[in-house]
Design a protein around this motif. Structure first.
Motif, PDB file in Angstrom:
ATOM      1  N   ILE A 329      -6.584   1.262   0.940  1.00 48.02           N
ATOM      2  CA  ILE A 329      -6.782  -0.186   0.892  1.00 48.02           C
ATOM      3  C   ILE A 329      -5.817  -0.881  -0.071  1.00 48.02           C
ATOM      4  N   ASN A 330      -5.719  -0.349  -1.284  1.00 46.30           N
ATOM      5  CA  ASN A 330      -4.990  -1.051  -2.330  1.00 46.30           C
ATOM      6  C   ASN A 330      -3.478  -1.055  -2.122  1.00 46.30           C
ATOM      7  N   GLU A 331      -2.859  -2.154  -2.550  1.00 46.00           N
ATOM      8  CA  GLU A 331      -1.394  -2.287  -2.527  1.00 46.00           C
ATOM      9  C   GLU A 331      -0.761  -2.012  -1.181  1.00 46.00           C
ATOM     10  N   ARG A 332      -1.385  -2.412  -0.124  1.00 49.13           N
ATOM     11  CA  ARG A 332      -0.738  -2.260   1.186  1.00 49.13           C
ATOM     12  C   ARG A 332       0.297  -3.352   1.331  1.00 49.13           C
ATOM     13  N   GLN A 333       1.522  -2.924   1.587  1.00 53.35           N
ATOM     14  CA  GLN A 333       2.606  -3.881   1.657  1.00 53.35           C
ATOM     15  C   GLN A 333       2.486  -4.831   2.836  1.00 53.35           C
TER      16      GLN A 333
END
Ligand code: ATP
Ligand code: ATP
Ligand code: MG
Ligand code: MG
Lengths: 429, 429
Positions: A329-333
């Motif tokens: 989930i986190n930091e998906r470009q």
């Protein structure tokens, strides 16, 4: 009042190390090996540690290898009998009989085949592989026996445990009208703590097919060989050092160290039966029933221990999956700039939570790296507790009070979002 | 050729669910409970599912609770005997004797104490807690027995397994000069698949302290009660339905369903010994030695299964720790602008690797969420293989080819960096 400690969440270090060593041993490969592939087996690794050729047990030199089956990816143990020419096709069929033996004290036999890949005529027997096993000879007879380094006496309990296990093996084998035939300390392997298994079953059935003897005789022999193995272990005498001259004295000395029932039962196995009687493995079981029960109870305790360790590890596995979710989930470009995933959208909270779990700093701004904190946070997240925590933005400008329950919901929906409309998505989570 | 599948890395779903349910049952708490704390036990949860008062077994009503000890955080099972007034301090001391019984077929007894916290005089017995257990009565006698829903017959194997386990319990108990005394299907609990344990030991020793009977008699009674329990289970008759009128017919009918040895052994337990003989549990063991061995072998197989499952889970635990490490390294705010951790410094590679593991997209730019990919990457990282992968920057402007071995080294040093100069840092990793 009472808080679970980090080490509560993880395995006792000893068990982990054992497991690690076994996994490594199972996966070990040999660079630049000169060993061929045989049949569907590849990646052969020799297991004989002493490079000495010996033909005492089978009448032929034998070598043992670990190998990987290309049919199912599993690891097996191969025993190669060198320079053996199969004269009768029926001989090799007798291995089939052994496939019916499923016993915790016998290494399972899978098949046998001949091969010329070693530049000779060899026959290969395929067995289950038990990583890092040692033979009873290696375990008990290899220390040099001098006054600086005297051989240690095997405890009475351990002897009873061996007796129970070999009796278990012979019961299963004799019941199926077979005989073990090579009961020798060098062909019994120690696979886990105090667990032993007969490791070379079926071989002599094939090798001595043309000189078959009546089953009844072979089974009586098994009992006598069983007695001899126990006499060797109890007296710390390798089989090769035991002979008609020293045997009487060795037997006599046992009584000084071991109980009357133990010595009596070994003698029962060693000596021919009383007039008229035939010895059977079942008769032997009635004589040692109390000891079988003690061993059964020990196994139950082991089982209970394994179960609770397993439960602890299951908690770990659960947390691992959770971390994988957070990771996806986190930091998906690809969502940079997307309202929902942005610095003030819904997903923002999950990012701040990640900081809360992993990026704690102390009052001096130094990183705090504490597995206990990580595990506690993740457990609360997984349980979705009502407990509220305060998440602060990186610029310290805003703070959010949020419960684990809400976070759990948000993560669930963010993850669902990722999978939206995709078949087969989220495999393994 | 052969690739491990994701499900290879994880537990069979059934086992995981069982474990999960047991953990939940163990942690379950009762909101707004009216139950008091007693001694150092809190968070009482009643375990009696039928709310019926019954005093058949003890002569007093009893209630069973789960509770948490504030001394060690562990969960215990408490059995409360209601309206019992302790007249003799020695009575309660007899519980001490039971602390010496460590047997896989007996629920361990810890202590007993009296309390007025329930607004009466109660005595509490403290036992090990076995989550989600059922009594043998609940398991075998609660289905309604009609022609639409006939009671299922218990298999011969299961009966032998029960016999072996109860014999194991009685052997341990009698050896320590104690007697089980309340051998009844309602006081034997099923704790895991086919594992049973005597659940109410020591209670009658305390309750009937003043009317003590000779140990010899009590032990003979144990054997007869053992026989009765087995007769009830084999014939699907609850103890309350068994009486002198129907017993002979019930016994007769057993032979139609079960083997001669099984029926014979139950009869041996039920009936007084032949002239002169005294029955002992040890004599019984010799009669069932083959069955004990079968059960021992089954336990060995279970043990082997548990071991290999555990090894799989250990791999998970290892990957979990690795993810925790990655989590502590990536996106740390306090290093924003720090050369080493910045967008083109050393740590940058670790960040791109994180993207590679978690943020894969397909050819349409859609997120790919595949646990198999994650697990494979992490395993290679943990092993530090020579395999090289290509990491692309987010703007697609640069690409780095790097081996897992190098990545492993970089992560190790980044993590070391975090811990630098801190005592006790990196606990649990
Ligand atoms: N099924 C198996 N799985 C794993 N290792 C095994 C298996 N069977 C045997 N081994 C190991 O292979 C090695 C060689 O076994 P082997 O029976 O040849 O013993 P040895 O001491 O070389 O005796 P000999 O002199 O008769 O060859 C031993 O260390 C043994 O523990
Ligand atoms: N040590 C224990 N750990 C976990 N649960 C237990 C333990 N001992 C008993 N139980 C469970 O508690 C419940 C109540 O047990 P109990 O012996 O009172 O049975 P019962 O059917 O209520 O019999 P009775 O009518 O004699 O009270 C049962 O479901 C049983 O499985
Ligand atoms: Mg060898
Ligand atoms: Mg009850």
């Amino acid at each position: 009042p009472y808080q679970r400690q980090t080490h509560d969440f993880f395995l006792p270090e000893k068990l982990r190390e054992d497991a690690q060593r076994k996994l490594e041993a199972a996966h070990q490969v040999l660079a630049n090996s000169a060993l061929p592939n045989v049949d569907h087996f590849t990646s052969l690794v020799p297991l004989d540690t002493n490079n000495r050729e010996s033909s005492t047990i089978f009448g032929y030199t034998s070598w043992v290898y670990k190998a990987v089956s290309q049919e199912n990816g599993r690891t097996y143990c191969l025993r190669r009998i060198k320079d053996f020419r199969l004269s009768n096709e029926n001989a090799i069929r007798s291995v089939k009989e052994w496939k019916r033996v499923h016993n915790g004290s016998v290494v399972s036999v899978h098949s046998a085949f001949t091969t010329r890949r070693f530049q000779d005529s060899s026959i290969i027997f395929v067995y289950d592989f038990h990583p890092l096993s040692k033979t009873l000879s290696q375990q008990h007879f290899t220390q040099t026996n001098n006054r600086y380094n005297p051989r240690t006496t095997v405890t009475e309990d351990l002897l009873w445990s061996y007796i129970t296990q070999i009796a278990n093996a012979l019961r299963a084998i004799h019941k199926l009208n077979l005989a073990a035939r090579c009961l020798d300390p060098s062909k019994i392997i120690l696979t886990e703590k105090n667990r032993i298994r007969l490791s070379a079953c079926s071989i002599l059935d094939v090798l001595q097919y043309d000189a078959r003897r009546p089953l009844q005789d072979l089974q009586q022999d098994d009992l006598a060989q069983f007695g001899k193995v126990m006499l060797c272990l109890a007296s710390n005498t390798p089989p090769s050092s035991l002979n008609n001259n020293n045997a009487p004295l060795i037997m006599q000395q046992l009584s000084a160290v071991y109980s009357e029932p133990l010595v009596g039962n070994i003698m029962w196995l060693l000596f021919p039966p009383q007039s008229g009687e035939t010895k059977t493995i079942d008769a032997f079981l009635t004589k040692i029933s109390g000891q079988i029960m003690s061993n059964l109870d020990m196994l139950m305790h082991q089982n209970d221990g394994l179960n609770s360790t397993l439960y602890q590890e299951i908690e770990n596995g659960r947390l691992f999956r959770l971390l994988c979710k957070l990771g996806t989930i986190n930091e998906r470009q690809e969502f940079d700039g997307d309202r929902q995933w942005s610095e003030n959208g819904e997903r923002y909270m999950i990012k701040l939570f990640r900081d809360y779990v992993f990026h704690q700093v102390d009052s001096n701004g130094q990183p705090v790296v504490d597995m206990g904190h990580i595990v506690r946070c993740l457990n609360k997240l997984d349980a979705g507790t009502e407990e509220r925590i305060c998440l602060t933005s990186r610029d310290d400008q805003s703070a959010f009070v949020v419960s684990y329950k809400e976070l759990k919901k948000q993560i669930g929906s963010a993850f669902g979002e990722l999978l939206k409309g995709r078949t087969n998505a989220g495999r393994g989570f």
